[in-house]
Design a protein around this motif. Sequence first.
Motif, short mmCIF file in Angstrom:
data_model
loop_
_atom_site.label_atom_id
_atom_site.label_comp_id
_atom_site.label_asym_id
_atom_site.label_seq_id
_atom_site.Cartn_x
_atom_site.Cartn_y
_atom_site.Cartn_z
N THR A 2 0.83 -1.19 0.00
CA THR A 2 0.00 0.00 0.00
C THR A 2 0.87 1.25 0.00
N SER A 3 0.56 2.20 -0.88
CA SER A 3 1.33 3.45 -0.94
C SER A 3 1.03 4.30 0.29
N PRO A 4 2.04 5.00 0.83
CA PRO A 4 1.79 5.88 1.98
C PRO A 4 0.81 6.98 1.63
N ARG A 5 -0.04 7.32 2.58
CA ARG A 5 -0.95 8.46 2.42
C ARG A 5 -0.43 9.59 3.27
N LEU A 6 -0.03 10.66 2.60
CA LEU A 6 0.67 11.75 3.26
C LEU A 6 -0.31 12.84 3.68
N THR A 7 -0.14 13.32 4.92
CA THR A 7 -0.92 14.45 5.43
C THR A 7 0.06 15.51 5.92
#
Length: 263
Positions: A2-7
Amino acid sequence: MTSPRLTLFALDGLPEFAPGDDLPAIIAAASVQQGVEPGDILAVTSKIVSKAEGRIVAASDREQSITDETVRVVATREHPGGVTRIVENRLGLVMAAAGVDASNTAEGTVLLLPLDPDASAGAIRAAVGAAVGGEVGVIITDTAGRAWREGQTDIAIGGSGVRLLDDLRGQPDAQGRRLDVTAPALGDELAAAGDLVKRKALGLPVAVIRGLPHLLDPAAPGARSLNRAAVDDLFSLGTAEAREEGRRLERAARGSDTDLRNG
């Protein structure tokens, strides 16, 4: 995978910092109030570190301060307003004016870079980690230009608890070929990402980067690991300096030829 989800978000409500302020405690308190979590990475603008550490000098002393911070002159260029100096400073960073900056500081003053940005990052990391109940990473950032590119971007000049260089040399790429030079500068990429939400003119000097906990590493080296040694730098001299070096070598070669003929 899963690709990282950046915030990304900036901490609000931080004060105008002054010499003697407990910067780690102030950032830690704001972190708790605004939901910083274990696994987050904080990108802290170096100017607030410099202010809290008292790295403030009179603007009239700017040129001498640049000289004092310089360990090697890389290039100089005259212009109508004076002379621009690109130098290696005592932190090993190659920057214009040794990083001495007149922006976002009181009239009549300039800021020097922090004495030890890695140590400053470590102090902030310890305070924030204790406050939020888990490991965080911290980078100290400053703005720098890049050769061959217009504009500036933030780079990491200090770091603690976060991997700043992803050395992939020796590993295979997607086609199985060996990578020989690939080493993403994660610290600089994080610094640039944080700058998207800090926005210097808005008084938001600390960014929170969420979604990359795999980059946290308590044993990771500091930001000096990103500095390239002059001996490995193909462009370590400016134009004028390179020409002078060429003339010096030519004079030396002519002297050797003369010695051989006389011998």
